[in-house]
Design an enzyme around this catalytic site. Structure first.
Site, short mmCIF file in Angstrom:
data_model
loop_
_atom_site.label_atom_id
_atom_site.label_comp_id
_atom_site.label_asym_id
_atom_site.label_seq_id
_atom_site.Cartn_x
_atom_site.Cartn_y
_atom_site.Cartn_z
N ARG A 161 0.84 -1.20 0.00
CA ARG A 161 0.00 0.00 0.00
C ARG A 161 0.88 1.25 0.00
NH1 ARG A 161 -4.74 1.28 4.40
NH2 ARG A 161 -3.01 1.12 5.90
N ASP A 441 -3.92 2.98 14.35
CA ASP A 441 -3.11 3.56 13.29
C ASP A 441 -3.64 4.94 12.97
OD1 ASP A 441 -5.39 3.18 11.77
OD2 ASP A 441 -4.48 1.76 10.37
#
Length: 527
Positions: A161, A441
């Protein structure tokens, strides 16, 4: 250096392999070709937001109705992406890469985005780590324990990603301008690894984050076409899964797949960023105020609707529908609490597989077997793509339904202590942090600070009737940080990044105007 490329960072030994003149020339070519279009699409985001601020409600696009009703499918999914029942995610840190590939998961999503602080060393070391993993030569020895780590068999399939379209890589300038972080991450990885992966029977696979429209997907498709041509790769070598993690993208799932139909392998329910996006896009609407974040589960009607629409869309077009993140982590010190967490994960994965998802995400190796057991029992084949969900009917109103619930003092306190602690870790170079038995996160931290902003903006009240204002927020921050200083120890707290983290949290949670991403001002502090 390649012509027109400047590196504004200290280089370490071995960096020249990743930042070779040919590699830099390749990423610079992508920036020169597509950089202006990226900026135009970011400007379009602002125009769309202005319309939402004026009261416009998003809906399915009339001008793309022919795509939604057309008879088309994405290109056949590669063999090694046919079974994606459990995907583990994590940053591109060396030990994490080894452990994730060895975890027993089907796929490892190696992250340059929400679980990684984009310091220069983190980024370049991450590229080295992935190159070494693909070569099969990656090893690691923990300097604290002396334990050695190496790859085993079988290994998870690697999917990378890159960062989103909204970010720039401040350390790399092309013709005098900072280049797109997305193109930098994508370009370096593709340049160094595409041919090796293809020769091994796999391919360069990516997750695409934070798209807000099919036009942004088209930009990626154009990038892929040119990148393959420049490197001499067969058309369609690149395969991608798109995270549907913005409320606007939820209305354009079909169009996003269509634009990427030569490259798409699936869509993913990025649930945490999706909640953040809901708050952000409707930030000026008093009728869109959300309750405590920990009370918003995938059972909430607006989230369940988006999940079912994603499954229907993917299966209709021959793509895989990947479920959301289980952010719980094992609780080693409390057996009862650990079992309760595991049961919540099982229930979440049972809902996903029952609805028709072809796989799911976990954040910790200890949850791989838990999630896999649920999918093994209820999905005996490699996937459920052949199950067409024609019975699912999701309307715009379903996607925009605001969940009910209360705003509690504990919910506010949780947002403050989690948000500040996450930012403190991020400023110290860690973008993925276990806090209170959950893996946090940037996406979950965004919910924390955006909820505080939303509650302040609309003068929300706690369940006990007290108004949420800056005085209350300030008092609770002081109280939570006093408790945290005692819990962590004076030395750890005072020598950490807490002073900067508190200031940054206030900067992104309390200003009159909403700041789109907390990582934008945070990035300025780590560059």
């Amino acid at each position: 250096m390649a012509q027109g490329v400047t590196i504004r960072a200290a280089l370490a030994g071995g960096d020249e392999d990743i930042l070779s003149p040919d590699a830099l020339a390749f990423v610079a070519a992508l920036e020169r070709r597509f950089g202006v279009v990226r900026l135009q699409l970011l400007a379009r985001r602002e125009e769309v937001q202005a319309g939402l601020d004026r009261g416009r409600r998003p809906g399915f696009l009339a001008e793309t109705d022919h795509i939604r009703h057309g008879n088309w499918r994405v290109a056949p999914v590669p063999v090694d992406l046919q079974d994606r029942r459990v995907e583990i995610t994590g940053p591109v840190e060396r030990k994490m890469v080894i452990n994730a590939l060895n975890s027993g998961a089907n796929v490892f999503m190696a992250d340059f985005e929400d679980s990684l602080t984009p310091t220069w060393r983190n980024l370049i070391d991450g590229q080295v780590n992935l190159r070494d993993a693909i070569a099969g030569s990656i090893t690691y020895e923990d300097p604290q324990t002396g334990k050695s780590y190496a790859l085993e068999q079988p290994r998870a399939v690697l999917v990378v990603r890159p960062r989103g379209w909204h970010l720039e890589e401040a350390h790399v300038r092309v013709d005098g301008r900072a280049m797109s972080a997305a193109l930098f991450d994508f370009g370096l990885y593709l340049f160094h690894n595409a041919r090796t992966l293809l020769d091994a029977g796999s391919g360069p696979y990516f997750y695409l984050p934070k798209l807000e429209s099919h036009l942004e997907a088209k930009l990626w498709a154009d990038v892929f076409t040119i990148a393959e041509q420049l490197l001499g790769l067969p058309h369609g070598s690149i395969r991608v899964t798109v995270l549907i993690e913005t409320i606007l993208a939820a209305f354009e799932m079909e169009e996003i797949l269509y634009q990427l139909r030569d490259y798409a392998a699936g869509l993913n329910c990025g649930r945490w960023d999706y909640i953040f996006s809901f708050i952000k896009k409707f930030r000026n609407r008093s009728d869109c105020v959300l309750p405590d974040r920990n009370g918003i589960t995938m059972a909430a009607p607006f989230l369940h609707a988006y999940s079912r629409l994603l499954i229907k869309t993917c299966h209709r077009r021959g793509a895989h529908a990947i479920g959301g993140m289980a952010s719980f982590i094992p609780v080693k010190t409390d057996a009862a609490l650990n079992e309760a967490a595991i049961e919540r994960v099982r229930a979440d994965k049972l809902r996903e597989v029952g609805d028709g998802h072809d796989g799911t995400w976990v954040a910790h190796p200890g949850l791989v077997d838990v999630a896999k057991a649920v999918f093994d029992e209820h999905m005996p084949g490699a996937n459920q793509v052949a199950t067409i969900r024609d019975e699912v009917h999701v309307t715009a109103a379903d996607l925009l339904a605001v969940p009910a619930g209360e705003i509690s003092e504990e919910g506010l306190r949780n947002n403050l202590r989690v948000g500040i602690q996450y930012i403190e870790a991020w400023l110290g170079g860690l973008g993925c942090v276990p806090l209170y038995n959950l893996m946090e996160d940037a996406a979950t931290a965004e919910i924390c600070r955006s909820q505080v902003w939303q509650w302040l903006k609309h003068k929300a009240r706690l369940a006990d009737g007290r108004p949420i204002n800056e005085m209350l927020v300030g008092e609770l921050i002081d109280d939570e940080m006093t408790k945290l200083r005692t819990a962590l120890g004076v030395k750890r707290f005072d020598e950490g990044h807490f002073t900067a983290a508190i200031a940054l949290f206030r900067q992104v949670a309390t200003p009159p105007e909403f700041i789109d991403f907390l990582t934008l001002p945070a990035y300025d502090r780590v560059v």
